[in-house]
Design an enzyme around this catalytic site. Structure first.
Site, short mmCIF file in Angstrom:
data_model
loop_
_atom_site.label_atom_id
_atom_site.label_comp_id
_atom_site.label_asym_id
_atom_site.label_seq_id
_atom_site.Cartn_x
_atom_site.Cartn_y
_atom_site.Cartn_z
N ASP A 227 1.17 -0.98 -0.31
CA ASP A 227 0.26 0.13 -0.22
C ASP A 227 0.68 1.13 0.31
O ASP A 227 1.58 1.01 0.93
CB ASP A 227 -0.85 0.07 0.98
N ASP B 6 -10.50 -16.71 -15.07
CA ASP B 6 -11.91 -17.44 -14.20
C ASP B 6 -12.43 -18.46 -14.54
O ASP B 6 -13.00 -18.60 -15.32
CB ASP B 6 -11.54 -15.95 -13.17
N HIS C 37 -4.79 -17.20 -4.13
CA HIS C 37 -5.60 -17.00 -3.06
C HIS C 37 -6.85 -17.29 -2.48
O HIS C 37 -7.94 -17.05 -1.78
CB HIS C 37 -5.92 -14.81 -3.79
N ASP C 38 -6.70 -18.18 -2.95
CA ASP C 38 -8.16 -19.58 -3.13
C ASP C 38 -8.07 -20.67 -2.15
O ASP C 38 -8.91 -21.04 -1.16
CB ASP C 38 -8.41 -20.42 -3.84
N GLU D 188 -8.74 -21.75 -15.34
CA GLU D 188 -9.03 -22.18 -14.08
C GLU D 188 -9.98 -23.20 -13.75
O GLU D 188 -11.26 -22.35 -14.82
CB GLU D 188 -9.99 -21.31 -12.95
N ASP E 283 -2.03 -1.11 -3.48
CA ASP E 283 -2.41 -0.55 -5.12
C ASP E 283 -1.44 -0.75 -6.31
O ASP E 283 0.16 -1.64 -5.71
CB ASP E 283 -2.26 1.12 -4.68
N ASP F 234 -6.30 -11.25 -15.32
CA ASP F 234 -7.40 -12.06 -14.97
C ASP F 234 -8.38 -11.56 -15.55
O ASP F 234 -9.50 -10.47 -15.23
CB ASP F 234 -7.59 -12.16 -12.78
C1 GLC Z 1 -12.56 -18.18 -9.11
C2 GLC Z 1 -11.40 -17.37 -8.20
C3 GLC Z 1 -11.50 -16.98 -7.49
C4 GLC Z 1 -13.25 -16.19 -6.79
C5 GLC Z 1 -14.15 -17.12 -7.81
C6 GLC Z 1 -15.47 -16.79 -8.25
O1 GLC Z 1 -12.27 -19.55 -8.17
O2 GLC Z 1 -10.19 -17.84 -7.34
O3 GLC Z 1 -11.61 -16.31 -5.88
O4 GLC Z 1 -14.24 -15.96 -5.61
O5 GLC Z 1 -13.79 -17.81 -9.30
O6 GLC Z 1 -14.75 -15.04 -8.81
#
Ligand code: GLC
Length: 554
Positions: A22, A201, A331-332, A258, A30, A99
């Site tokens: 930040d 995604d 991040h998941d 993904e 940011d 993304d």
């Molecule tokens: C994917 C992302 C996740 C998000 C989900 C909905 O799994 O990695 O963080 O919550 O899609 O977009």
């Protein structure tokens, strides 16, 4: 297949911008904060940075609910900041990867606002609208991935709309060619800005079945996961081939989808010459503790052979065609040192063990921010302390299943996505050096010992190990192209494999247990290239020890 592309011979670093750095003191990271840390990332050896969504968004799901596909969220900066980041990264030979969240938009996107306003507007068919069942209830018994019904009623239209994820994330209707054209145009906008690739995604959900029907309930709430009913529906590849033609073809970029729901056997349709993406994030190896699906209360102790089997199957799946994105964190997911080592042990050794696998399997390694420091999970006292929308959904589901609040919270401790979203730990100053303001999520208290500055000064740190092994991977062509073979397949303590090309053979051996693990006599031959202990192992690998050896073969 010979690996000849730039993105096959580099490491990708994933940034969660909100938690990275930040520069304004407002408590969220940011874009300028990323630009400021480019030298750190270069020094680590990253050749591409995947940013989770930085577009305008109400942030119900931290940016995965987009309200403008070609803008920048003011919280993160401006389009000019983004252009500067792309240019500064390029000067260091690093590319920026965006993304694309194309299964759904935000419910605040102008497209949805128009679509929901009536049954006959220009965008009325841009989302998935259905009538109620005769009794007025939702069209089907599908549960959204974050919990609760996957349908929400809309008064204006007197109909329900489908949302695979949260209520604020309505699914786009890919059957409508105008929707596809609008999405492809947005991706091309970013290509024109010079991005080096895309992470796509939740892509397995874009195609819906022709008929919407109830499924057999899979939990106490009487619902069935929408994943079971819609993931990877036949016909999806037609949409994706069009995506490839209209956006990806002819650019020197990589794409990684993904793809929860695509099996290893299906990989040839998805990646490689005849597929649609450069790579596909699979889920099998990260889902090994789950009984099936991803219900946090349904986890079992798992044998190491299950994890090894999943990784070996993926390696085999792309051995001839396609390419594999290697990852343990994002991040998941919870922090890998806790997730893959629930039995405990020294987390520094655990982090080095996973780094060793990440950097010596065949494929492109993805490092998630803080993984290179060995960052760990947090454990907050109440569910209210958690921001992550899926933590709340899973907590509620566990209560419905009959677990006590304490048990439900323990599932959140182990699995919460917030574990990976606490501020990046830069130094020992307040808030781990992430912000001078109040951080949107508190820093993990262990930042006083686990942080980039301290680790930079320590030759034995996780960070120093990462730098060394990222470089090693670049100097050993056999790690790029060499054929993978699993060794000691039945061993429940050691994961070992070889990579062979020409007369060179590299062997990786990692002890996942906190006990010594006996090696077969003469197993490690040749020169020790790197290891997580100061000296070479003898007849056994020490607790959590990882080593890499290279030998000449005839
Ligand atoms: C994917 C992302 C996740 C998000 C989900 C909905 O799994 O990695 O963080 O919550 O899609 O977009």
């Amino acid at each position: 297949m010979k690996a000849t592309k730039w993105w096959q011979n580099t490491a990708v670093y994933q940034i969660y911008p909100k938690s990275f750095n930040d520069t304004t003191g407002n408590g969220t990271g940011d874009l300028r904060g990323i630009t400021e840390k480019l030298d750190y990332l270069k020094d680590l050896g990253a050749g591409a940075l995947w940013l989770t969504p930085v577009y305008p968004s109400p942030m119900v799901d931290n940016g995965y609910d987009i309200s403008d596909y070609t803008g920048i969220n003011p919280q993160f900066g401006t389009l000019a900041d983004m252009e500067e980041l792309i240019a500064e990264a390029k000067r260091r030979d690093i590319r920026i990867v965006m993304d694309l969240v194309y299964n759904h938009s935000s419910d605040q996107h102008p497209w949805f606002i128009e679509s929901k306003s009536s049954r006959n507007n220009a965008k009325s068919d841009w989302y998935i609208w259905r009538d109620a069942k005769p009794d007025g209830s939702a069209p089907t018994n599908w549960r959204g991935i974050f919990g609760g019904s996957a349908w929400t009623y809309c008064k204006e239209r007197g109909q329900y709309y489908l949302h695979t994820f949260a209520e604020a994330q309505p699914d786009l209707n890919w059957e409508n060619p105008e929707v596809r054209a609008a999405l492809f145009a947005a991706a091309n906008f970013w290509l024109d800005k010079g991005v080096g690739g895309f992470r796509i995604d939740a892509i397995t959900y874009i195609k819906k079945p022709a008929v919407f029907e109830d499924g057999t309930p899979d939990a106490a709430d009487g619902m069935v996961s929408v994943h079971t009913m819609t993931a990877n529906t036949p016909g999806i590849l037609d949409f994706l081939h069009e995506f490839r033609r209209e956006v990806f073809d002819g650019h020197d970029i990589f794409t990684v989808g993904e793809a929860n729901g695509v099996s290893v056997a299906e990989l040839p349709d998805w990646v490689g010459e005849n597929g649609v993406f450069s790579m596909l994030f699979e889920f099998a190896h990260v889902l090994v503790p789950y009984e099936g699906g991803e219900c946090w209360s349904k986890m079992l102790p798992w044998p190491l052979t299950k994890l090894k089997g999943a990784l070996s199957a993926s390696q085999a799946g792309v051995a001839k065609e396609g390419w594999y994105p290697i990852y343990f964190e994002n991040h998941d997911r919870a922090r890998s040192v806790n997730y893959f080592f629930p039995h405990g042990g020294d987390t520094r050794l655990a982090a080095k063990a996973l780094a060793t696998i990440l950097m010596t399997l065949r494929g492109t390694p993805f490092i998630y921010e803080g993984e290179e420091l060995g960052m760990t999970n947090v454990k907050w006292d109440t569910i209210e302390a958690y921001d992550d929308i899926s933590s709340h959904g899973q907590y509620e589901l566990a209560l419905k299943e009959g677990f006590s609040p304490a048990e439900a919270l323990s599932f959140v401790h182990f699995n919460s996505r917030d574990n990976a979203r606490t501020p990046m730990q830069w130094d020992t100053s307040k808030n781990a050096g992430f912000t001078t303001g109040t951080p949107w999520l508190p820093a993990n208290e262990n930042y006083r010992t686990i942080n980039a500055a301290a680790e930079q000064a320590d030759a034995d740190s996780v960070l120093s190990y990462y730098k060394q092994i990222v470089r090693l991977r670049k100097t050993k062509p056999v790690l790029l192209d060499g054929v993978y073979e699993e060794l000691l397949a039945d061993n429940e303590q050691i994961y070992a494999f070889s990579r062979t090309a020409g007369n060179r053979r590299i062997v990786t051996a990692v002890n996942f247990s906190t006990e010594e693990a006996q090696l077969p006599a003469g197993f490690l031959k040749g020169v020790r290239l790197i290891g997580s202990y100061a000296d070479a192992p003898k007849a056994a690998l020490r607790p959590l020890e990882a080593v890499v050896y290279e030998e000449e073969v005839k």
